[in-house]
Design a protein around this motif. Structure first.
Motif, PDB file in Angstrom:
ATOM      1  N   PHE A   1      -3.082   1.688  -8.326  1.00 11.27           N
ATOM      2  CA  PHE A   1      -3.529   2.273  -7.124  1.00 11.27           C
ATOM      3  C   PHE A   1      -2.554   1.368  -5.820  1.00 11.27           C
ATOM      4  O   PHE A   1      -2.185   2.269  -4.984  1.00 11.27           O
ATOM      5  N   ILE A   2      -2.207   0.251  -6.188  1.00 18.64           N
ATOM      6  CA  ILE A   2      -1.447  -0.201  -5.066  1.00 18.64           C
ATOM      7  C   ILE A   2       0.047   0.518  -4.849  1.00 18.64           C
ATOM      8  O   ILE A   2       0.359   0.673  -3.954  1.00 18.64           O
ATOM      9  N   GLN A   3       0.576   0.581  -6.036  1.00 21.27           N
ATOM     10  CA  GLN A   3       1.911   1.345  -6.115  1.00 21.27           C
ATOM     11  C   GLN A   3       1.699   2.745  -5.247  1.00 21.27           C
ATOM     12  O   GLN A   3       2.496   3.286  -4.538  1.00 21.27           O
ATOM     13  N   TRP A   4       0.529   3.490  -5.711  1.00 22.20           N
ATOM     14  CA  TRP A   4       0.288   4.825  -5.087  1.00 22.20           C
ATOM     15  C   TRP A   4       0.000   4.812  -3.680  1.00 22.20           C
ATOM     16  O   TRP A   4       0.160   5.570  -3.016  1.00 22.20           O
ATOM     17  N   GLY A   5      -0.969   3.744  -3.379  1.00 19.92           N
ATOM     18  CA  GLY A   5      -1.169   3.320  -1.923  1.00 19.92           C
ATOM     19  C   GLY A   5       0.154   3.490  -1.115  1.00 19.92           C
ATOM     20  O   GLY A   5       0.173   3.840   0.005  1.00 19.92           O
ATOM     21  N   ALA A   6       1.061   2.476  -1.527  1.00 16.93           N
ATOM     22  CA  ALA A   6       2.379   2.349  -0.908  1.00 16.93           C
ATOM     23  C   ALA A   6       3.175   3.358  -0.613  1.00 16.93           C
ATOM     24  O   ALA A   6       3.591   4.097   0.153  1.00 16.93           O
ATOM     25  N   SER A   7       3.140   4.323  -1.924  1.00 20.81           N
ATOM     26  CA  SER A   7       4.142   5.483  -1.815  1.00 20.81           C
ATOM     27  C   SER A   7       3.579   6.681  -1.145  1.00 20.81           C
ATOM     28  O   SER A   7       4.389   7.360  -0.440  1.00 20.81           O
ATOM     29  N   GLY A   8       2.196   6.577  -1.017  1.00 15.39           N
ATOM     30  CA  GLY A   8       1.523   7.723  -0.125  1.00 15.39           C
ATOM     31  C   GLY A   8       1.361   7.168   1.147  1.00 15.39           C
ATOM     32  O   GLY A   8       0.573   8.098   1.980  1.00 15.39           O
ATOM     33  N   ARG A   9       1.917   5.976   1.611  1.00 13.53           N
ATOM     34  CA  ARG A   9       1.715   5.709   2.921  1.00 13.53           C
ATOM     35  C   ARG A   9       0.205   5.623   3.547  1.00 13.53           C
ATOM     36  O   ARG A   9       0.030   5.877   4.738  1.00 13.53           O
ATOM     37  N   LEU A  10      -0.583   5.070   2.394  1.00 10.62           N
ATOM     38  CA  LEU A  10      -1.891   4.791   3.047  1.00 10.62           C
ATOM     39  C   LEU A  10      -2.118   3.764   3.811  1.00 10.62           C
ATOM     40  O   LEU A  10      -1.174   2.750   3.793  1.00 10.62           O
ATOM     41  N   CYS A  11      -3.427   3.527   4.339  1.00  8.38           N
ATOM     42  CA  CYS A  11      -3.562   1.891   5.089  1.00  8.38           C
ATOM     43  C   CYS A  11      -4.456   1.212   4.392  1.00  8.38           C
ATOM     44  O   CYS A  11      -5.552   1.940   3.453  1.00  8.38           O
ATOM     45  N   VAL A  12      -4.661  -0.162   4.727  1.00  7.42           N
ATOM     46  CA  VAL A  12      -5.679  -0.647   4.160  1.00  7.42           C
ATOM     47  C   VAL A  12      -6.551  -1.170   5.233  1.00  7.42           C
ATOM     48  O   VAL A  12      -6.117  -1.862   6.266  1.00  7.42           O
ATOM     49  N   ASN A  13      -7.889  -0.975   5.154  1.00 13.37           N
ATOM     50  CA  ASN A  13      -9.022  -1.478   6.001  1.00 13.37           C
ATOM     51  C   ASN A  13      -8.857  -3.171   5.591  1.00 13.37           C
ATOM     52  O   ASN A  13      -9.336  -3.276   4.681  1.00 13.37           O
ATOM     53  N   ILE A  14      -8.414  -3.793   6.718  1.00 15.94           N
ATOM     54  CA  ILE A  14      -8.312  -5.110   6.404  1.00 15.94           C
ATOM     55  C   ILE A  14      -9.777  -5.797   6.067  1.00 15.94           C
ATOM     56  O   ILE A  14      -9.830  -6.760   5.331  1.00 15.94           O
ATOM     57  N   ALA A  15     -10.702  -5.405   6.913  1.00 14.42           N
ATOM     58  CA  ALA A  15     -12.254  -6.009   6.758  1.00 14.42           C
ATOM     59  C   ALA A  15     -12.821  -5.714   5.449  1.00 14.42           C
ATOM     60  O   ALA A  15     -13.389  -6.581   4.681  1.00 14.42           O
ATOM     61  N   THR A  16     -12.530  -4.534   5.038  1.00 17.54           N
ATOM     62  CA  THR A  16     -13.420  -4.169   3.546  1.00 17.54           C
ATOM     63  C   THR A  16     -12.427  -3.965   2.612  1.00 17.54           C
ATOM     64  O   THR A  16     -12.689  -3.614   1.539  1.00 17.54           O
ATOM     65  N   LEU A  17     -11.065  -4.073   2.715  1.00 17.92           N
ATOM     66  CA  LEU A  17      -9.762  -3.744   1.676  1.00 17.92           C
ATOM     67  C   LEU A  17     -10.043  -2.599   0.888  1.00 17.92           C
ATOM     68  O   LEU A  17     -10.119  -2.527  -0.251  1.00 17.92           O
ATOM     69  N   THR A  18     -10.114  -1.489   1.868  1.00 13.95           N
ATOM     70  CA  THR A  18     -10.289  -0.133   1.401  1.00 13.95           C
ATOM     71  C   THR A  18      -9.039   0.516   1.803  1.00 13.95           C
ATOM     72  O   THR A  18      -8.446   0.538   2.901  1.00 13.95           O
ATOM     73  N   PHE A  19      -8.604   1.402   0.976  1.00 10.42           N
ATOM     74  CA  PHE A  19      -7.517   2.331   1.157  1.00 10.42           C
ATOM     75  C   PHE A  19      -8.116   3.700   2.220  1.00 10.42           C
ATOM     76  O   PHE A  19      -9.110   4.205   1.742  1.00 10.42           O
TER      77      PHE A  19
END
Ligand SMILES: [Zn+2]
Length: 511
Positions: free
Chosen positions: A75-93
């Motif tokens: 999921f982290i690889q796909w989050g990065a390649s999909g240019r998603l953001c991480v909500n820092i407080a909740t660690l949610t894509f």
């Protein structure tokens, strides 16, 4: 498979049987006994037991939520390649905002998912957030950590159906498992959209509601579901290099799908999804059943449970050919009032027509549990057991688990992963927990493995004339015969069971 190649594979299988075999019954029991003795000798040595169980043929995994099966690292690889953001407080894509046509994350509250590939602390925090890794029930109940994780990685999962298939098929193949029934949402969002604009008139008018949904275009859910499967399977085959000179072993894994109904929503949505699931299962044989998912102890699943069973009852009567497996009795003391425990399994069977039960951990809270177990044994209703999941979500492990009660009552038991990615487990580990925590013998494990195909929703007849004694059907009593080849050709379930027998012959022959 063409008849000629099937005959060849029957012959190969027969030769694997025959290798052990001047007198088949004696030599078979010898190799099986030798294998059982080896397992006995390593049952208190976890690394050696793991190595043994990893290689052991395991048939199928009948309870596997696809998104929960994927490891957080993907999921982290796909989050990065999909240019998603991480909500820092909740660690949610979350999806990025678009600024001047370019994706961008909020300055103060978000970071690009790609940062996780440069920042080991963020990478580790995301893996922990997306799974049970390093989870402490002292900080947060296991149930919340488990189910919250799905919301956190969902944005990365959705666009990668095909890649997820490839990952789980590859992992299954490495562990000598060759059949999967994957639980997934397959209506492309059509059911909810229609439910939200189709008013509910009465709980007594399910037929009318179904008709209004069909009139409003529920058939579109089937079209979208089939297109999703076509696309995902093509991507998976490509990723696994199926049909090339160097195919991944995952190409040999047969995959079928179970249409999931999210049961924690309003009745319009639950019914629309269930109706869509029945339609898709009728239209596409890759979809072999429906199942209800989401935590059973939540408000709506508890409050509307009987209505949900009546929905299934109505749709089952319209379309009895659609298979049904239900999460039922995935509950324990303290989660809900005690008088609510033990009721869901019999209702899933009697009203919901469940052919298999997921988890069933609260069975002994039913007032007449012995008779319920007898009924399950008699009707051959299998229970799908996932040790890591029941431990992580319910805190039930070891002697607290009713596994032994099910086994003693003769209820068919299959071992499944449930959510191997979230639980940081795999099918081998679930087998290992059966040995270490439940004292399971090799013969019992072999039965469980065989039952994972016997109670699968694959079409066609079983390889077993008697599935309790594992006596072959007469067509295959003489193993390498044209009659057996024809039988296997005509019966998909028997064909997968035959493969498993070949694998057992090979595995036990090498011990
Ligand atoms: Zn489940």
């Amino acid at each position: 498979m063409k008849l000629a190649s099937l005959l060849l594979s029957v012959a190969i299988g027969a030769s694997a049987f025959a290798q052990n075999a001047k007198s088949p019954s004696v030599s078979k029991s010898t190799t099986e006994q030798r294998t059982a003795s080896y397992m006995q000798s390593v049952r208190n040595q976890p690394p050696a037991l793991r190595e043994f169980l990893y290689r052991m043929p395991k048939g199928g995994d009948l309870h596997n939520h696809l998104t929960g099966a994927v490891y957080a690292e993907s999921f982290i690889q796909w989050g990065a390649s999909g240019r998603l953001c991480v909500n820092i407080a909740t660690l949610t894509f979350v999806a990025p905002k678009q600024i001047a046509g370019e994706p961008a994350c909020e300055d103060k509250t978000q970071r690009p998912a790609a940062d996780a590939l440069r920042d080991p602390a963020l990478y580790a925090a995301l893996i922990d957030a997306f799974s049970m890794r390093n989870h402490s029930p002292a900080r947060k109940p296991g149930e919340y950590q488990f189910f919250d994780s799905f919301l956190k990685f969902d944005a990365a999962a959705k666009p990668h159906f095909g890649e997820m298939l490839a990952e789980v098929a590859h992992r299954a193949a490495l562990q000598n498992e060759h059949y999967l029934e994957l639980i997934y949402s397959l209506d492309g969002g059509v059911a909810w959209a229609l439910a939200d604009k189709t008013p509910w008139h009465s709980d007594a008018d399910l037929a009318g509601y179904r008709q209004r949904l069909l009139d409003a275009g529920l058939g579109e859910a089937t079209v979208k579901g089939r297109a999703m499967l076509d696309e995902a399977e093509a991507i998976s085959r490509q990723q696994l290099k199926c049909g090339t000179p160097t195919p991944d072993p995952g190409c040999d894994v047969q995959v079928r799908y179970i249409f999931q109904v999210l049961r924690a929503f309003n009745k319009e949505r639950v019914f629309a999804q269930t109706a869509a699931g029945f339609e898709l299962a009728k239209a596409d044989k890759r979809v072999v059943a429906i199942n209800f998912v989401q935590p059973e102890d939540w408000l709506v699943p508890m409050r509307d449970y009987d209505l949900h069973m009546r929905m299934i009852d109505y749709l089952h009567k319209e379309s009895p050919q659609v298979n049904i497996t239900l999460h039922a009795g995935e509950l324990t003391l303290g989660q809900v009032p005690p008088e609510e425990l033990g009721l869901h399994i019999p209702r899933a069977i009697d009203t919901g027509h469940a052919q298999r039960i997921g988890h069933g951990t609260d069975v002994m809270y039913y007032a007449d549990a012995d008779n319920l177990l007898k009924e399950m044994a008699k009707k051959r209703i299998a229970v799908e057991i996932s040790f890591s999941s029941s431990d992580g979500i319910l805190g039930i492990r070891g002697a607290q688990h009713p596994f032994r009660r099910y086994m003693q009552a003769g209820v068919p038991v299959v071992i499944a992963t449930d959510d191997e990615g979230v639980a940081r487990s795999d099918i081998t580990h679930e087998y290992q927990r059966a040995v270490e925590e439940q004292g399971v013998s090799y013969a019992e494990l072999k039965r469980i493995s065989r039952d994972s195909l016997e109670y699968s929703f694959l079409p066609g007849q079983s390889l077993w004339a008697d599935a309790l004694k594992f006596k072959f059907v007469s067509a295959c009593a003489k193993k390498a015969s044209a009659g057996c080849s024809e039988f296997l050709q005509a019966n998909e379930k028997a064909r997968e069971q035959w493969k498993l027998e070949q694998r057992f012959a090979e595995f036990e022959g090498k011990q």
